[in-house]
Design an enzyme around this catalytic site. Structure first.
Site, mmCIF file in Angstrom:
data_model
loop_
_atom_site.group_PDB
_atom_site.id
_atom_site.type_symbol
_atom_site.label_atom_id
_atom_site.label_comp_id
_atom_site.label_asym_id
_atom_site.label_seq_id
_atom_site.Cartn_x
_atom_site.Cartn_y
_atom_site.Cartn_z
ATOM 1 N N SER A 139 0.838 -1.204 0.000
ATOM 2 C CA SER A 139 0.000 0.000 0.000
ATOM 3 C C SER A 139 0.872 1.254 0.000
ATOM 4 O O SER A 139 1.915 1.308 0.659
ATOM 5 C CB SER A 139 -0.882 -0.020 1.246
ATOM 6 N N GLN A 160 0.364 -0.446 -4.704
ATOM 7 C CA GLN A 160 -0.985 0.148 -4.728
ATOM 8 C C GLN A 160 -0.925 1.633 -4.424
ATOM 9 O O GLN A 160 -0.205 2.079 -3.534
ATOM 10 C CB GLN A 160 -1.884 -0.549 -3.699
ATOM 11 N N TYR A 162 -3.244 5.459 -4.173
ATOM 12 C CA TYR A 162 -4.456 6.284 -4.245
ATOM 13 C C TYR A 162 -4.083 7.499 -5.093
ATOM 14 O O TYR A 162 -2.930 7.943 -5.068
ATOM 15 C CB TYR A 162 -4.863 6.761 -2.853
ATOM 16 N N THR A 188 -6.462 2.266 -6.444
ATOM 17 C CA THR A 188 -7.702 2.052 -5.693
ATOM 18 C C THR A 188 -8.636 3.227 -5.936
ATOM 19 O O THR A 188 -8.250 4.384 -5.731
ATOM 20 C CB THR A 188 -7.385 1.890 -4.192
ATOM 21 N N LYS A 283 -8.731 -1.237 -8.557
ATOM 22 C CA LYS A 283 -9.311 -1.911 -7.374
ATOM 23 C C LYS A 283 -10.462 -1.084 -6.796
ATOM 24 O O LYS A 283 -10.303 0.119 -6.589
ATOM 25 C CB LYS A 283 -8.221 -2.086 -6.312
ATOM 26 N N SER A 305 -14.362 -5.204 -5.367
ATOM 27 C CA SER A 305 -14.084 -4.996 -3.941
ATOM 28 C C SER A 305 -14.996 -3.927 -3.378
ATOM 29 O O SER A 305 -15.257 -2.923 -4.045
ATOM 30 C CB SER A 305 -12.616 -4.545 -3.797
ATOM 31 N N HIS A 307 -13.949 -2.805 -0.444
ATOM 32 C CA HIS A 307 -12.944 -2.346 0.528
ATOM 33 C C HIS A 307 -13.211 -2.988 1.893
ATOM 34 O O HIS A 307 -13.014 -2.375 2.948
ATOM 35 C CB HIS A 307 -12.989 -0.812 0.639
ATOM 36 N N ARG A 362 -7.458 -8.549 5.881
ATOM 37 C CA ARG A 362 -7.510 -8.668 7.339
ATOM 38 C C ARG A 362 -6.932 -9.975 7.867
ATOM 39 O O ARG A 362 -6.231 -9.946 8.886
ATOM 40 C CB ARG A 362 -8.949 -8.482 7.829
HETATM 41 C C1 FMN Z 1 -6.285 -1.915 8.160
HETATM 42 C C2 FMN Z 1 -6.599 -1.885 6.692
HETATM 43 C C3 FMN Z 1 -5.921 -1.005 5.875
HETATM 44 C C4 FMN Z 1 -6.210 -0.972 4.499
HETATM 45 N N1 FMN Z 1 -5.494 -0.145 3.689
HETATM 46 C C5 FMN Z 1 -5.705 -0.163 2.355
HETATM 47 C C6 FMN Z 1 -4.900 0.607 1.488
HETATM 48 O O1 FMN Z 1 -3.991 1.305 1.911
HETATM 49 N N2 FMN Z 1 -5.177 0.543 0.158
HETATM 50 C C7 FMN Z 1 -6.190 -0.226 -0.351
HETATM 51 O O2 FMN Z 1 -6.395 -0.256 -1.564
HETATM 52 N N3 FMN Z 1 -6.947 -0.977 0.452
HETATM 53 C C8 FMN Z 1 -6.733 -0.984 1.785
HETATM 54 N N4 FMN Z 1 -7.493 -1.766 2.602
HETATM 55 C C9 FMN Z 1 -8.553 -2.598 2.010
HETATM 56 C C10 FMN Z 1 -8.046 -4.004 1.666
HETATM 57 O O3 FMN Z 1 -7.088 -3.991 0.649
HETATM 58 C C11 FMN Z 1 -9.211 -4.914 1.228
HETATM 59 O O4 FMN Z 1 -9.823 -4.342 0.097
HETATM 60 C C12 FMN Z 1 -10.261 -5.109 2.300
HETATM 61 O O5 FMN Z 1 -9.718 -5.174 3.577
HETATM 62 C C13 FMN Z 1 -11.116 -6.351 2.022
HETATM 63 O O6 FMN Z 1 -10.431 -7.531 2.232
HETATM 64 P P1 FMN Z 1 -10.574 -8.408 3.586
HETATM 65 O O7 FMN Z 1 -12.022 -8.727 3.773
HETATM 66 O O8 FMN Z 1 -9.756 -9.633 3.257
HETATM 67 O O9 FMN Z 1 -10.034 -7.592 4.679
HETATM 68 C C14 FMN Z 1 -7.228 -1.808 3.963
HETATM 69 C C15 FMN Z 1 -7.902 -2.696 4.808
HETATM 70 C C16 FMN Z 1 -7.600 -2.737 6.151
HETATM 71 C C17 FMN Z 1 -8.340 -3.723 7.025
#
Ligand code: FMN
Length: 421
Positions: A139, A160, A162, A188, A283, A305, A307, A362
């Site tokens: 990220s 990745q 933003y 994203t 994404k 997604s 998110h 997660r």
């Molecule tokens: C703590 C945390 C930080 C995240 N940071 C980003 C990020 O920086 N960039 C991004 O595209 N998605 C981020 N996400 C989203 C994840 O990439 C993912 O889309 C989302 O958690 C769904 O997957 P999961 O159900 O396996 O957690 C973050 C998710 C979590 C839980």
């Protein structure tokens, strides 16, 4: 009776023989994490391993956490109609994503600020995912820099981004990622502003964490986490420009929140496409027409997604909209899915609905919270092992076969979940 006595004697003798090595093995944290039977158990252990505000930052979703719940509910409702009498003695779990072979169709998704969870942060996550034979997505909001992660985890990785307001900064990141051999760029697009995470607000979560009575007590209750936190200081975004650092009165979170640009639109994707030389992944798509437009703009892959339910709380589950996005892609781009993947059988379901691979986020962070790199590696291994078993029990010999085996056909839930497909 004699048979029973012999059975007990045999078992006791076996246990005694194993005792010296069991005693030699210290009951390390990584040994304990390896006892977590599944991702949910890893999650429960994570809850105990880090202060509440950190756990909630990882675990929480937006508002009422409806989208987060919907992701799980829809996965759980889908049935796999297994084929029988198929020779599954040899399984091929490999998949190709953007031309690279990965050992199983599971990619380590991007998560910012992993250094808050464990001082090993994204470097540990990247190593764990690569050890499992897959690709890690770093990220832009990571607590380790592009170069640090490249040095710590030389295997395959994507970057990745933003589309932040400061385009000079975005461009600098693109160039650094390109120089450090990140092979694909993930943009994203579902975070024009950041979603409202009520758990974070209730906990007074901030970056860097503020010293309050509550945060101090949380730290004292988790001395191992606190020791790593203090010794390694990985609690802010490594890439944030100097103005964002805690040395200025402007809080880190406030600064970075201002970087999320609500005016980002399709021409901005063209702007990135012109500047990034490798494959481009978009994404955060849930609508077929958006997938089609992203492909028109030059996307090589789409991540369906929501998110993880952290943005729009009224979003559909990713799995429910996947077939429509796959149809819209018409084979012109690869389609991946994330949000709610917790079991290997979820990966089978996503592949059965047309995804090429899944991302998990997660689960890796739960593992990281419990035991650093070992914990994240354990999360990957749990899902990988479950995936193999689900493949075999479904009567499929390979990841490729899942896509054509019609495993979901006839299930009462599939039409209602993917309605409109
Ligand atoms: C703590 C945390 C930080 C995240 N940071 C980003 C990020 O920086 N960039 C991004 O595209 N998605 C981020 N996400 C989203 C994840 O990439 C993912 O889309 C989302 O958690 C769904 O997957 P999961 O159900 O396996 O957690 C973050 C998710 C979590 C839980």
């Amino acid at each position: 009776m004699r048979e029973f006595a012999r059975l007990v004697a045999h078992q006791v003798a076996g246990d005694l023989r194993g005792l010296p090595s069991a005693l030699r093995r210290a009951p390390t944290r990584s040994a304990r994490v390896c006892k977590a039977l599944n991702v949910e158990e890893l999650r429960r252990r994570a809850r105990r391993s880090v202060p509440r505000a950190i756990f909630d930052f990882v675990d929480g979703g937006a508002n009422d956490e409806l989208a987060m719940a919907r992701n799980r509910r829809d996965f759980e409702a889908l049935e796999l109609h297994a084929r029988c009498l198929v020779d599954v003695s040899s399984l091929d779990t490999r998949t190709y994503v953007l031309g690279s072979e990965i050992r199983l169709p599971l990619i380590g998704g991007p998560t910012g600020l992993a250094g808050l969870v464990h001082h090993g942060g994204e470097a540990a996550l990247a190593r764990a995912v690569q050890r499992a034979g897959s690709i890690y997505v770093l990220s832009a909001s990571a607590s380790y820099t592009i170069e640090e992660v490249a040095a710590a985890a030389p295997g395959p990785k994507w970057f990745q981004l933003y589309l932040w307001r400061d385009r000079g900064f975005v461009l600098e990141m693109l160039e650094r990622a390109q120089r450090a051999a990140y092979s694909a760029l993930v943009v994203t697009v579902d975070a024009p502003p950041v979603g409202r995470r009520e758990r974070d607000i209730a906990n007074g979560f901030s970056v860097p964490p503020r010293l309050t009575t509550r945060s101090l007590l949380g730290g004292l209750a988790h001395p191992r986490w606190s020791a790593g936190f203090v010794a390694h200081s990985r609690f802010a975004m490594a890439h944030a420009p100097a103005e964002a650092s805690g040395t200025t009165p402007l809080g880190h979170v406030e600064y970075m929140a201002r970087q999320f640009d609500a005016s980002v639109a399709w021409p901005d994707l063209d702007w990135v496409r012109e500047r990034w030389r490798g494959p481009l992944v978009v994404k955060g798509i849930v609508r077929p027409e958006d997938a089609a437009m992203a492909i028109e703009a030059g996307a090589d892959a789409i991540v369906v997604s929501n998110h993880g339910g952290r943005q729009l709380d009224d979003a559909p589950s990713s799995i429910s909209v996947l077939p429509r996005v796959v149809d819209a892609a018409e084979g012109r781009a690869e389609v991946y899915l994330d949000s709610g993947v917790r079991r290997g059988s979820d990966v089978v379901k996503a592949l059965a609905l047309g995804a090429r691979a899944c991302m998990i986020a997660r689960p890796l962070l739960y593992g990281l919270a419990v035991a650093g790199e070992q914990g994240a590696a354990h999360a990957m291994e749990l899902v990988a092992r479950e995936y193999e078993l689900a493949l075999a029990l479904s009567g499929c010999t390979s990841s490729a076969e899942v896509r054509t085996a019609s495993l979901l056909d006839g299930g009462p839930a599939v039409d209602s979940i993917t309605r409109g497909a």
